[in-house]
Structure formats: C-alpha cells, structure tokens
Design an enzyme around this catalytic site. Sequence first.
Site, short mmCIF file in Angstrom:
data_model
loop_
_atom_site.label_atom_id
_atom_site.label_comp_id
_atom_site.label_asym_id
_atom_site.label_seq_id
_atom_site.Cartn_x
_atom_site.Cartn_y
_atom_site.Cartn_z
CG ASP A 168 -1.76 1.05 1.09
OD1 ASP A 168 -2.43 1.26 0.83
OD2 ASP A 168 -1.97 1.85 2.54
CD GLU A 196 -2.32 2.67 -3.44
OE1 GLU A 196 -3.53 3.13 -3.60
OE2 GLU A 196 -1.76 2.34 -2.16
#
Length: 731
Positions: free
Chosen positions: A406, A459
């Site tokens: 993330d 990401e």
Amino acid sequence: MRRSELTSEVAAALARLEAAIEAAPQHVLGVHPTDNGEVELRVFRPGLRELRLSGGDRLSRIEHSDLFVWRGPADRLPRTYSLHFRDDGGNQWQTCDPYHFDARLPEYDLHLFGQGRHWHAWKWLGAHAISIDGIAGVRFAVWAPNARNVSLVGEFNGWDGRCHPMIPQDEIWVLFVPGLAAGDRYKFEVRGADGSVVLKADPWARAQEFRPATASRVAAPSSYVWRDQAWTEARRKRDWRVSPMSVYEVQLGSWRRWPDQGWYGYRELAHQLVDYVGELGFTHIELMPVTEYPFDGSWGYQPLGLYAPTSRFGSPEDFRYFVDHCHDNGIGVLMDWVPAHFPKDAHGLARFDGTPLFEHPDPRRAEHPDWGTLVYDYGRTQVRNFLLANALYWIEEFHIDGLRVDAVSSMIQLDYSRKAGEWTPNEHGGNEHLEAIDFLRELNTVVHGRFPGVVVIAEEATAWPLVSRPVELGGLGFSMKWNMGWMHDTLDYFEQEPVHRKAHHDKLTFGITYAWDENFVLPLSHDEVVHGKSPLLYKMPGDEWQQFANLRALLAYQWTYPGKKLLFMGGEFGVTLEWNEERELDWNLLRFPGHAGVQRLLSDLNRLYRASPPLWRDDFSPSGFEWVDCNDRDRSIINFLRHDHGHGRSLLIVCNFTPVPREGYRIGVPVAGRWRERINSDSSMYGGSNLGNVGEVEAEAIECMGRKFSLNLTLPPLSVLILEPPGTSRS
C-alpha cells in the site's frame, strides 16, 4: 530482616525496584553468592503476605519492603527451585523464579538483527512459549535500545511494573516467566529515555486482544497441518507473468455478516467466500489488511499488530485454515500490506522507548500529512528488519501467495503531499526517499529470491519509472504495479454521457502508449467506491437499463484489456450503495435480473479469460495486443485483437460505447471462416437487449481496414463483443 543488613549495592537496587526503575534486575534478583560461601536468594514481589521455598523454608521479608530473602548453603537450594506465594488476599500459587533462568538470546541472532538481515526475527522476538531446563513458560524479548528500563506486566502480576523487570541484552530486553502459557495477556511497561512511562503492546506479538482492548497475547506454537504442498510446489514453478490472474478484492468484515450483524470468522469465510469466488471463476482473493488494527474505520490501513492476524475473525490457526482452504480450491491469496506508516496510538510504536525509534527522527519526515500517521525510519536497520521479516512471516507462516504494498508513492517521494518547507531533500538535493527505495528493492529481492512464484504488487499512483522492473536494471523490483492511469481514464470515460464520449475518446486509446512500461494490474478497487465516489453502477450515466449496460461493458472491457484484473467485492453484481465497512453487501439485489445478469456476465468473463491464453499470456508485451481500429471517435467504437504470440491464437474485441445499435458494421479481420461470438455483453442472459450476431458470423473476402477479410457485424448498444476466429480449440 532489617534493611541495614543488606549490602549497599542490594539496598540501592531495592530502592530502584520499589520505584520500578531497576535496569539490571539480574544483578540483584535470583540466587547470588555471599561473602561467607553461602548463597542468597532474593525475590521482589509486592502484595505478598508470605513466600516459601517449595521445600518449606520461609523467605524473610526485608522490613518495610517487598523484598524477600533466603540465605543458606548452596546444596540446600534445588537446582530448579520453586516458590510458594500467598498474597494479602489469601490467594496461593506456586511457580519457579524468573531470575533463575538464563533467557539470553543467541549472539548470532542479535548480530543479524543489528545488521537488518534476520529474516526469521519473529521466531525469537516477541513472546514464545518454550521450556528452559525442563520448565515450561514464556520467553519475552523486545527491542527498546533507548529505554531506561522495561518491565513485563499482565494479569499474572496485577499489571504491576515492579514485579517483572526485564533483563537487558545489548539493545534487547528479555525475561523468561515460568508458568505462563498461550492466551495470557501482557504488555511492556517502558520507562523511556525521556523519563516517560508508557504501556506498550508488543510490536512482535503474534496475537492481540480484540479491540478496543490493546494488550498482546501469548500465541500458541502452531500445530496446524497444511494440506497445500501441491499448491505451493506448483506456485514455485508457475510463471505469473504468463498466467491468468483475476483478483476479487474483499474486506472480510463487510462481505457477509450474520443476521445479528456479527462477523463471519475465518473458518466460515473459508467455505462461504471461497465457494462464491470459485463459482465466479476468480483466480485469487485479495484481502484488505488483516494485520491487527485498533480502528475499524481505517479498514486495516493503519495497523498496529503487523505480526498478528486480526482477532476480529478468529485465531492465527483459523486464518491458516482459511488460506489452506483457498489453496485446496485452487484460489490464491493476496493480502494488502502496509509498510508505509503506522498510527500514533499510545500503546503502539510511536516513541516506543521514549525516542522516535520506529518513526523517522526528523518531524518533517516522520509525520504523514494525509493520514495523521507516522512514517517508518527506513534508514534504521532494525526497523527495516522488522518490516522485511514481517513480509516473510506472512508468506512462510501463513502461505500467502503475494503482497500488495500500500501507498508506495508516499514512501518513495519525500515531498509526497508536502508543501515547500515541509520536507527535506535527500543528500543529493532531490525528492527521492533513498532509504525507502533501498528498502523496497531489498524487500522484492528477498521475497522473490526466497519464494519463487510469490508476487509483490505496488500500489503506486505516479509515473515513477521502472516500478516493476528488476533491481539489477535500476527498477524497484516489484512483480506488478496497479495501473492507476488506466483506472482513472476509463472511469472518467464511462462516467460521461455517451453523446459526449467522442470528446473523450483519447482516454480509451492513450493507455496503450504506456501499457508495456510496467507489468500492470487493472484495478477497480475499494478506493473508487467510497467517500462519495458512488458504486460502479451509479457512476454510469443514463437510465437504469443504460447503467447496467454500461457496467457490463466496463467489466468486459477490463477483462479484455492488457493487464491482470482486480475487482472490489460488490462490483460483480452492481451494488447500489457506497461501500461501508459497517454493513454487509446488499445480497438481496441478486433477486433482480439486472444485478444477477452482471454477476453471470462476470462469471462467464472469468471462465473465458482463464481458458483463453490470448487474454493473458502476453499481458506485458506489445506482441499480445493489436489495434484493428481505434479511430472511430464519432461513433465511440474501438476494436482490437488480443494475441497469444507464438501460438497462433487470437481473440477479437469490439466495443460500442454508445446506446445506438450499429447494423452492418464492417471490420477487417486476419482470417476467413466462421468467427464465433464467445461473449456478447448485451445478451439477454445478462439482462441486455439480445442484439448480436446469432452466435457466429462468416468472414467475407472483402478488404477492410487494410485486411483481406472482414466481418459484417451487428453491434448491440453499450456493448462489448468477444469473437473467436475459426480453428481455435473451444473450451
């Protein structure tokens, strides 16, 4: 026994014990020789009425204190003695003396950890149920290099920091406590370098209390017997680059709930979720974070228990069962992993030992402005080891098939979401976070080296180059990267009224210009259906029929465009409410034909996708894609071929993104013969108008678009057609 009879060293240590500031309890507690050749056993325990050796000898209390002493010949004291306690309330118990045991850690482990290279650090840091000298108990170890002293507290000592001061070993504090066992709650009482005293959960704990409680729990050694040996061996040999991957992203607490709104556990989900995902034909499940987190509203993206599967859904063994059952049903498990930042909760990592230990010491690098969290100090070797070992922990201990990392953009750019003056440049004057970049490269090198077939997905939302290129070529080394550009352009296009789409035609065609720069995943994730963004169905313009047709076309377009696929739960049947972690998906919608039709289309798309190498074998190479015509802007039509390069197989995709049916639409194709219509998103099976080509169409020897043959097609409104050329093996 009078205090005056104590040596000056012991008297001074007693004062420190009473103040809970003793930093070297091993020098005063336990058994020590005396000047007259005997031994002296010292035990400090507040709240006791009486303390005896198990053989019956009574320990003398030092007056006006909680220190108990026994003196005598060494041969009168058993090698492993036990103590009989009776407290002021009359409660009695017996246990061995923690300060009799050598709980020191191997020097080699400490050396590797100091270098940031101990890939199995979780096996000795934290709490571990072990035996020493045949006595069962729990050894605790925590890294707190700048603490003045650390005490172990829990129900076993009334959460009293005076009872179990820990023993320093280099930068680690250790203690073995006999009699403790799996399930016991504990924390560390840390007196920091700044003099503050705080209760901290164990950063390395493998089990945590259920929120809002914040204590760590002693985890039992795993006794789980895995059944997925064939899966992991096949994974090791599988080349994910030339394999199908369609991912169902799920938040476990809001996929389904019990009628009383309670959560399903890992074991219930192992059957209900896995059966559902298998029926839909997905290859993988991606779990939004399941590392322990204190605040439900963070969805797990602000974790404080990186080594503990969240207790919301069960135990670590239950989570192992979930993963194993996925593998048993041919479904891989990816998990969202958050090494970018952590919350400031007092029981967590923030100023763990009275200093910015896990976070960067410079406030301009430590604070994350978007989320009010703290950023890890990637330049500190032990912090890097904490994170790197954690990645390996989930793969090794829970057989996870991949990590989706993330917020990578926030890690690698020092000026991410920061204004001028709010950030400091690197040593070369640039905005690259050099330590974070080195950390990510090491992460990917270690994971890929130790676990072939496991993927690490970034990401990363900017145009940072070479994210999914090898480290040796200057890249970050990720397996794949989310294609945020494709996602934004595609959703922006589909949100336009069809009459205006011709003005936005470039949003369909521009993505191919950079499609091979990275190994891309095409995400329609949870981020696109929260915070007022509306669910996918209601992003679509027009009346209800057109909204469903647009959603079906969007999914068919995604499943045929180059790149691996990811869809957030609920998108597969067109939920009508913005996602909320506090409720389950509205499964009642499947009573209605429009919603059921989207779900059936998605299932058929997955099955065709998995059976059709042209849709995945050359995802990351321009040889797998060919425009037939991308210039029909006025009618908002594009068509392209997907190729299985080197195997002679292809599929034709024709997209009509207006509600106007097109009769007699001629398109050039490479071969003659009957082309089979494998998917028509406008089929009545999916809730469409059922226009199309009656299942197949003959290619004619009429030149079109520079090709010798062509098809005369009927293009349904707001639709995607997938056609298969003659001679292709059918599945």
